[in-house]
Design an enzyme around this catalytic site. Structure first.
Site, PDB file in Angstrom:
ATOM      1  CG  PHE A 224      -0.122  -5.962   3.529  1.00  0.00           C
ATOM      2  CD1 PHE A 224      -1.219  -5.675   4.711  1.00  0.00           C
ATOM      3  CD2 PHE A 224      -0.624  -6.069   2.289  1.00  0.00           C
ATOM      4  CE1 PHE A 224      -2.508  -5.922   4.478  1.00  0.00           C
ATOM      5  CE2 PHE A 224      -2.100  -6.225   2.052  1.00  0.00           C
ATOM      6  CZ  PHE A 224      -2.881  -6.160   3.153  1.00  0.00           C
TER       7      PHE A 224
ATOM      8  CE  LYS B  14      -5.537   4.274   1.711  1.00  0.00           C
ATOM      9  NZ  LYS B  14      -4.708   5.331   1.808  1.00  0.00           N
TER      10      LYS B  14
ATOM     11  CB  CYS C 191      -1.085  -0.026   1.366  1.00  0.00           C
ATOM     12  SG  CYS C 191      -1.356  -1.857   1.485  1.00  0.00           S
TER      13      CYS C 191
ATOM     14  CG  HIS D 205      -2.064   4.573   4.695  1.00  0.00           C
ATOM     15  ND1 HIS D 205      -1.804   4.436   3.371  1.00  0.00           N
ATOM     16  CD2 HIS D 205      -2.087   3.298   5.294  1.00  0.00           C
ATOM     17  CE1 HIS D 205      -2.011   2.996   3.258  1.00  0.00           C
ATOM     18  NE2 HIS D 205      -2.168   2.395   4.411  1.00  0.00           N
TER      19      HIS D 205
ATOM     20  CG  HIS E 202      -6.517   0.696   1.142  1.00  0.00           C
ATOM     21  ND1 HIS E 202      -5.414   1.271   0.360  1.00  0.00           N
ATOM     22  CD2 HIS E 202      -5.830   0.237   2.134  1.00  0.00           C
ATOM     23  CE1 HIS E 202      -4.209   1.114   0.718  1.00  0.00           C
ATOM     24  NE2 HIS E 202      -4.378   0.430   1.841  1.00  0.00           N
TER      25      HIS E 202
END
Lengths: 421, 426
Positions: free
Chosen positions: A408, A344, A172, A312, A349
């Site tokens: 991740f 988002k 991401c 984020h 996402h």
């Protein structure tokens, strides 16, 4: 990477001269931006496949995308959707920048087009064909189609761009990394122009099954537009989306010489790793805070000069609380004066494209003096106590904006955009 | 301030010819092929049954059982090769993590792969089809994305600096090492792993390669007898395709002063990196290796050396008719008369083509060549192709005073990367 002619003076400034967007809220930049400012959600029931036997049946899909509007039909058939979206967004961005690409400059233009997964759709199609009909029926184009680097290659092939073509993957954080890399390529004089951005399209059963089983996705199937609620106390996971965002990043002197209009500057960036866990963020947000601090220092700015953080903000319980702690750690008291919003809440996402979505928002916020909201922020969470620009866009002059992307595996990327003068 | 220099202080390799850097190198200079019949899956549905598998690899020797079970084979290779390289560089503490003497925040990596955890992806797809969405592993995505190897290496060894996975098909390894070098030269980090890993030997990917009609025939071209190792015969007139293989290689790149200050031994210096795109076709290379030429020229320029300074080229040399012809032309165009004085070999004759790991394995070969003064051969070379007239170091390794070595990599989609290493000289 060096250019083929001798390098120029290092330390060149990198500016933004064009934007392109294929997103859940609009298939061009003006529509994307007016919908973000109006707080329009792009989340809806999944339409790209039959999701009736899944636990999660909502997504932020790109709607009404016709690849043939953007590229030759035959070529489109040999491209995965993540490449098609990227080619379309790149077309818009290059047109928007007024850049003419030809023999005089094609080797001095690079492509940095990042993604999280690449053509996963074609892996699934290939496997189904293999199982049902045997290996001899698998498409000879499958391997190149699924390759994560193919979006970048197709932009290079479709536009005749012959400089470095790079794809880096950091889950991401991928989309943000593209701008960090682009700025370096310009700063060091490797090339004059970088077509930079992120793309992702993995709206397919396996992604929803895996992400739902991770407990990462919102299960608000009955209320899709309100499912993505970053920083809200009732948030229950992210909404998976698809998109492509492309930004033309150019050496300032090059842009000025050709009379291009300059929208913003890419002033710096940084990458760090948590080295902690494959999917969970390190709880103190130390790695993320370090990435923000380093990025701001890399841009030769002080934290107090930042006005807007394109967060984020995924809408998972863990990310939003950790990111809030990280922002506090990076900015200290100035955190109280920051506007922090998560697009988002509207776009879902979009993994490898998410950073590019936020980069577009940051550049447009600087250009227009308005900050898009975090929608669905109704119930304050005591752990999320910053100014998230709740529900309604805000008029505010923005000179310095940072874009956060955390992936991740603990990969953190932050890019800094500033007003160019 | 003087220019920061990136030197190599550690090496690790897991390849079809050996597990470990020394085993790999011994096999390569002995001309031993790692290509054999496929054992990782049942190859009977396929016309061609050979590959370059890593043999006798036990992931549990490098990771705890739980991690090993969850991760893809490409990550297993990456963790194993990275561990070896870190130990070789003297950077691992007793606890198996990066030693406390170095700043882990300034220690990162560019770990490339062509495709990532495709094995895990296919297992997931199978479970989805047979047992339904609720049985799909929650770890599927973080373990199959192309950056899961770079994430796991960072987690296992505690490396907290810049971390990314580059992807550029078969040019990946060269890009990873070049980008890692640039991160050090630009001052973003003091130590970087430049590395590649790949484990594409699953039926679906193999079917994709088979369907591209690009795989070499495992037959002795003279006797017509079946021979797995003969499938890869780069630059030979009878070459007819490449061999899919797997593996990983890791170079520890370190800023020179940093290395000297901690008493490490610089083995070689990465001095050049060039990258370009053909902008031509998804699968076929551009005429005369035009893109490859620009990458080589850019790397020479970056290194600040002329073509005549290069002693050895580890070729991309895939053994496909087109690649080997165009690469030869590109080398002739870039090096002019000096091309006749170059030693050019393809270690893919022994390792097969490990895709995203190939460029890293071959940069490893270049480092070993400048360190040992030995050039590994192109094996299976019997029939000179009248168009291919370079010195391909046929069949036998050669002792030579190799000061500068260049590695070429090219990928589907028209990616090109070139890396240049030089014997370390203070």
């Amino acid at each position: 990477m060096p250019r083929t002619s001798p390098p120029r003076e290092p330390g060149r400034r990198a500016v933004v001269t064009g934007l392109g967007a294929m997103t859940p809220v609009g298939n061009d930049v003006p529509t994307f931006w007016s919908n973000l400012l109006a707080g329009v959600s792009g989340v809806a029931p999944i339409s790209l496949f039959d999701a009736s036997d899944l636990d999660v049946r909502i997504a932020a899909e790109v709607k009404g995308f016709e690849p043939r509007d953007w590229m030759d039909f035959k070529q489109a058939r040999r491209m995965s959707r993540f490449s098609q979206l990227a080619v379309a967004a790149a077309r818009q961005a290059i047109d928007n920048s007024g850049l003419e690409i030809g023999d005089h400059n094609r080797h001095d233009i690079a492509v940095v087009m990042n993604t999280g997964g690449g053509g996963l759709e074609d892996v699934a199609i290939g496997e189904a064909t293999y199982l049902a009909q045997g290996p001899q029926r698998v498409s000879p184009f499958m391997v190149p189609m699924l390759s994560p680097s193919m979006a970048a290659c197709q932009i290079s092939i479709q536009n005749g761009i012959g400089g470095p073509v790079i794809t880096s993957v950091a889950a991401c954080a991928s989309g943000v990394q593209a701008f960090v890399e682009a700025q370096r390529l310009i700063e060091h004089g490797d090339v004059d122009v970088v077509i930079a951005g992120g793309t992702e399209s993995a709206i397919m059963p396996i992604s929803f099954a895996a992400l739902a089983n991770m407990g990462a996705l919102s299960k608000r199937n009955d209320d899709p537009e309100r499912a993505s609620r970053p920083f809200d106390a009732t948030r229950d996971g992210f909404v998976f989306g698809e998109a492509a965002g492309v930004v033309v990043v150019e050496a300032a002197e090059h842009a000025e010489a050709r009379g291009a209009s300059i929208l913003a500057e890419v002033a710096g960036g940084a990458l760090t790793a948590d080295a902690f866990h494959i999917s969970a963020p390190e709880p103190s947000g130390r790695g993320a805070a370090r990435a923000m601090q380093r990025a701001i220092a890399d841009a030769h700015l002080e934290p107090e000069q930042v006005q807007y953080v394109a967060a984020h903000g995924t809408s998972t319980p863990l990310n939003d609380a950790t990111e809030t702690r990280a922002i506090r750690a990076a900015f200290g008291e100035h955190a109280e004066r920051l506007a922090v919003s998560s697009n988002k809440s509207m776009l879902g996402h979009t993994l490898g494209a998410a950073g590019a979505m936020s980069a577009l928002a940051a550049v447009l916020a600087i250009r227009d003096g308005v900050i898009p909201p975090t929608i669905n922020l109704d119930t304050p969470d005591p752990e999320c106590n910053l100014d998230y620009v709740p529900n309604v866009a805000r008029q505010a002059r923005v000179d310095v904006a940072i874009v956060n992307g955390f992936g991740f595996g603990g990969q953190n990327a932050v890019a800094v955009f500033t007003r160019y003068d | 301030m003087s220019q920061r220099r990136a030197v190599v202080t550690g090496l690790g390799a897991v390849t079809p010819v050996g597990i470990g850097a020394e085993a790999t190198w011994d096999a390569l200079v002995s001309g031993r092929s790692g290509i054999a019949d496929i054992t990782l899956f049942d190859p009977t549905p396929f016309e061609i049954h050979v590959a370059g598998e890593v043999k006798g690899f036990d992931a549990m020797a490098y990771m705890d059982a739980k991690d090993a079970r969850r991760h893809d084979r490409n990550t297993h290779f990456a963790v194993a090769a990275a561990g070896e390289a870190l130990r070789d560089a003297g950077l691992l503490g007793d606890d198996g993590r990066v030693s406390g003497d170095v700043n882990a925040d300034r220690f990162g990596m560019v770990f490339g792969t062509g495709i990532g955890g495709i094995g895990i992806m296919l297992e997931g797809q199978m479970i989805l089809a047979e047992r339904g969405p609720r049985r799909v592993s929650p770890f599927l995505l973080p373990h199959m994305l192309p950056d899961s190897a770079s994430g796991q290496v960072a987690i296992q060894y505690g490396l907290r600096g810049p971390n990314m996975a580059v992807v550029s098909a078969c040019a990946t390894g060269g890009h990873a090492i070049g980008e890692a070098m640039e991160s050090i030269v630009r001052g973003q980090a003091d130590i970087m792993l430049g590395a590649g890993t790949e484990a594409p030997l699953v039926p679906l990917a193999f079917a994709g390669f088979s369907q591209m009609r690009a795989l070499g025939t495992p037959r002795d071209p003279d006797t017509g007898e079946y021979s797995a190792p003969m499938a890869s015969r780069p630059f030979d007139a009878t070459r007819d395709g490449f061999v899919v293989s797997e593996g990983s290689a890791v170079l520890v790149l370190e800023e020179l002063e940093h290395a000297l200050a901690r008493g490490a031994t610089p083995l070689a210096e990465v001095i050049g990196y060039g990258s370009s795109a053909d902008a031509f076709d998804m699968a076929a290379p551009a005429e005369r290796g035009e893109g490859n030429q620009r990458a080589m020229r850019a790397a020479l320029l970056r290194a600040g050396i002329g073509p005549e300074a290069v002693d050895y080229i580890n070729a991309h040399g895939t053994s496909t008719p087109l690649n080997d012809r165009f690469e030869t032309m590109a080398i002739r165009d870039v090096f002019g008369e000096h091309a006749d004085r170059l030693a050019v070999s393809s270690t893919k004759s022994m390792t097969g083509h490990a895709m995203g790991a190939a460029g890293a394995i071959e940069a490893f070969v270049c480092v070993k060549a400048v360190v040992t003064g030995c050039i590994p051969p192109t094996i299976n070379y019997r029939h000179p192709d009248p168009e291919l007239t370079l010195d391909y170091v046929p069949n036998e390794a050669r002792a030579a005073d190799v000061r500068v070595a260049l590695s070429n990599s090219m990928g589907l989609g028209g990616h090109n990367s070139t890396v240049i290493v030089r014997r370390f000289e203070s």
